[in-house]
Design a protein around this motif. Sequence first.
Motif, PDB file in Angstrom:
ATOM      1  N   ARG A 119      32.103  32.239  39.504  1.00 13.03           N
ATOM      2  CA  ARG A 119      33.003  32.064  40.637  1.00 13.03           C
ATOM      3  C   ARG A 119      32.904  30.640  41.177  1.00 13.03           C
ATOM      4  NH1 ARG A 119      35.598  35.467  44.205  1.00 13.03           N
ATOM      5  NH2 ARG A 119      35.734  34.784  46.385  1.00 13.03           N
ATOM      6  N   THR A 175      45.159  38.286  43.100  1.00 12.96           N
ATOM      7  CA  THR A 175      44.090  38.285  44.076  1.00 12.96           C
ATOM      8  C   THR A 175      44.366  37.218  45.127  1.00 12.96           C
ATOM      9  OG1 THR A 175      42.523  38.980  42.392  1.00 12.96           O
ATOM     10  CG2 THR A 175      41.600  38.028  44.405  1.00 12.96           C
ATOM     11  N   ASP A 229      36.757  31.561  52.014  1.00 13.89           N
ATOM     12  CA  ASP A 229      36.143  31.695  50.700  1.00 13.89           C
ATOM     13  C   ASP A 229      35.330  30.442  50.389  1.00 13.89           C
ATOM     14  OD1 ASP A 229      36.018  31.629  47.637  1.00 13.89           O
ATOM     15  OD2 ASP A 229      36.801  33.618  48.076  1.00 13.89           O
ATOM     16  N   ILE A 246      43.189  34.823  48.280  1.00 10.12           N
ATOM     17  CA  ILE A 246      41.971  34.154  48.707  1.00 10.12           C
ATOM     18  C   ILE A 246      42.048  33.873  50.193  1.00 10.12           C
ATOM     19  CG2 ILE A 246      40.479  32.160  48.331  1.00 10.12           C
ATOM     20  CD1 ILE A 246      40.800  34.078  45.977  1.00 10.12           C
ATOM     21  N   PRO A 271      29.978  36.968  38.212  1.00 16.30           N
ATOM     22  CA  PRO A 271      29.708  36.521  39.584  1.00 16.30           C
ATOM     23  C   PRO A 271      29.313  35.047  39.675  1.00 16.30           C
ATOM     24  CG  PRO A 271      28.641  38.629  39.172  1.00 16.30           C
ATOM     25  CD  PRO A 271      29.157  38.139  37.856  1.00 16.30           C
ATOM     26  N   GLN A 327      40.608  35.317  37.085  1.00 16.72           N
ATOM     27  CA  GLN A 327      41.646  34.854  37.998  1.00 16.72           C
ATOM     28  C   GLN A 327      41.358  33.386  38.261  1.00 16.72           C
ATOM     29  OE1 GLN A 327      44.191  36.733  39.238  1.00 16.72           O
ATOM     30  NE2 GLN A 327      43.527  38.543  38.125  1.00 16.72           N
ATOM     31  N   VAL A 385      38.360  31.777  40.191  1.00 20.43           N
ATOM     32  CA  VAL A 385      38.249  32.408  41.506  1.00 20.43           C
ATOM     33  C   VAL A 385      37.429  33.696  41.411  1.00 20.43           C
ATOM     34  CG1 VAL A 385      39.544  33.409  43.422  1.00 20.43           C
ATOM     35  CG2 VAL A 385      40.429  31.397  42.220  1.00 20.43           C
ATOM     36  N   SER A 386      37.695  34.489  40.389  1.00 23.23           N
ATOM     37  CA  SER A 386      36.953  35.726  40.182  1.00 23.23           C
ATOM     38  C   SER A 386      37.103  36.134  38.728  1.00 23.23           C
ATOM     39  CB  SER A 386      37.457  36.838  41.112  1.00 23.23           C
ATOM     40  OG  SER A 386      38.802  37.158  40.819  1.00 23.23           O
TER      41      SER A 386
END
Length: 411
Positions: free
Chosen positions: A388, A6, A12, A8, A385, A45, A52-53
């Motif tokens: 994150r 992924t 972000d 970024i 979510p 991730q 990050v996610s």
Amino acid sequence: MSNRITKITPNDPVFYDNDPQDELITLNLGPTHPATHGVFQNVLQIDGERIVSGVSTIGYIHRAFEKIAEHRPFYQITPLTDRLNYCSSPINNMGWHMTVEKLLDIEIPKRVQYMRVIVMELARIADHIICNGILGVDTGAFSGFLYVMQEREFIYEIFEEICGARLTTNIGRIGGFERDFNDIAFDKIREFLKRYPPVLSEFEELFVRNRIFIERTSGVAAVKPEEALDYSWSGPILRATGVDYDVRVTAPYCSYEEFEFDVPVGTNGDVYDRFMVRNEEMRQSMRIIQQALDKIEKEPKGVFHADVPEFYLPPKEQVYNNMEALIYHFKIVMGEWETPKSEVYHAVEGANGELGFYLIHDGGRTPYRLHFRRPSFINYQMFAPMSRGMLISDAIINMSSLNVIAGELDA
């Protein structure tokens, strides 16, 4: 699950130690990781130690309770509900029985309602003991968990005295209970109300002003009320955000409208507030139990079931020695009695939030459709979510404060 990388963007809203275009690492948190509190998985991730996610996956228990329930008569569904939130099984049992009673329009005696309140509030305390005790363990403090676990064991002794079981209780019946509470059960309940308050206070003293605990929990995984409502949160974690919602107050059952108790709410919606809300809820539960004991003394003794003989199982000694009682027992268990075609929903305030049962019945021996609203399943949807930007260590504390029970994920 693929290991694609992924990327970024510089915009972000997460802080990174490395260049935003650096490759990220894929980390599987679960399904057998000791910190996941159950058999489920989060594919994360990460950039260093920061998430990050992530994607949450469930289904590793492979149970399909709802579909199994649609092939079972009402009484044979009760053991399935035990295995939703197995830390507070009696609440699941009572919620299911009340759903069937709503379908059948059964009126429950006041004494039975008060007995149910006692059992459900004891189960709530047992559940919160587990959650807050393990939250302490996840922050590095093992002593508090060991200290309060003996009180949970005492609650299980009360359950054992009432129904003969401890964890998966299968407690109660449609219309009430299988038998009355004996004197030993009442004595143990009163003893618990005397011995637990000082234990809870000492447990709190280990954490609420502990600098390490505060720094690990205060401000971590803070959720705004509107975000919690968007994800249909309920229970202690919703109230920790400041939303005053409790099924016992908004849609009373078992005569909860007769009881005086406070609904504790938080302000920040973080891990620390969730811990504090659950502690205060245990105090309020003890307050409710004491009121229920006082109310029971004013009711006729020996009443422990509604007058619905077609759903009350005959005593075992009669079943073993009398053919008519055996036939009667068989007809009840196998769902041979006529039941109305209807559609009902009933919810109770489970230890983790609104526990609901949506039943569509076509008049047959088994439900046409039965859906369990499992609070852990609803609450857990927000975990990925909200993780994150967190450190992995904070995500573990967050998961612990949500009190995710795997049994409520795979229904």
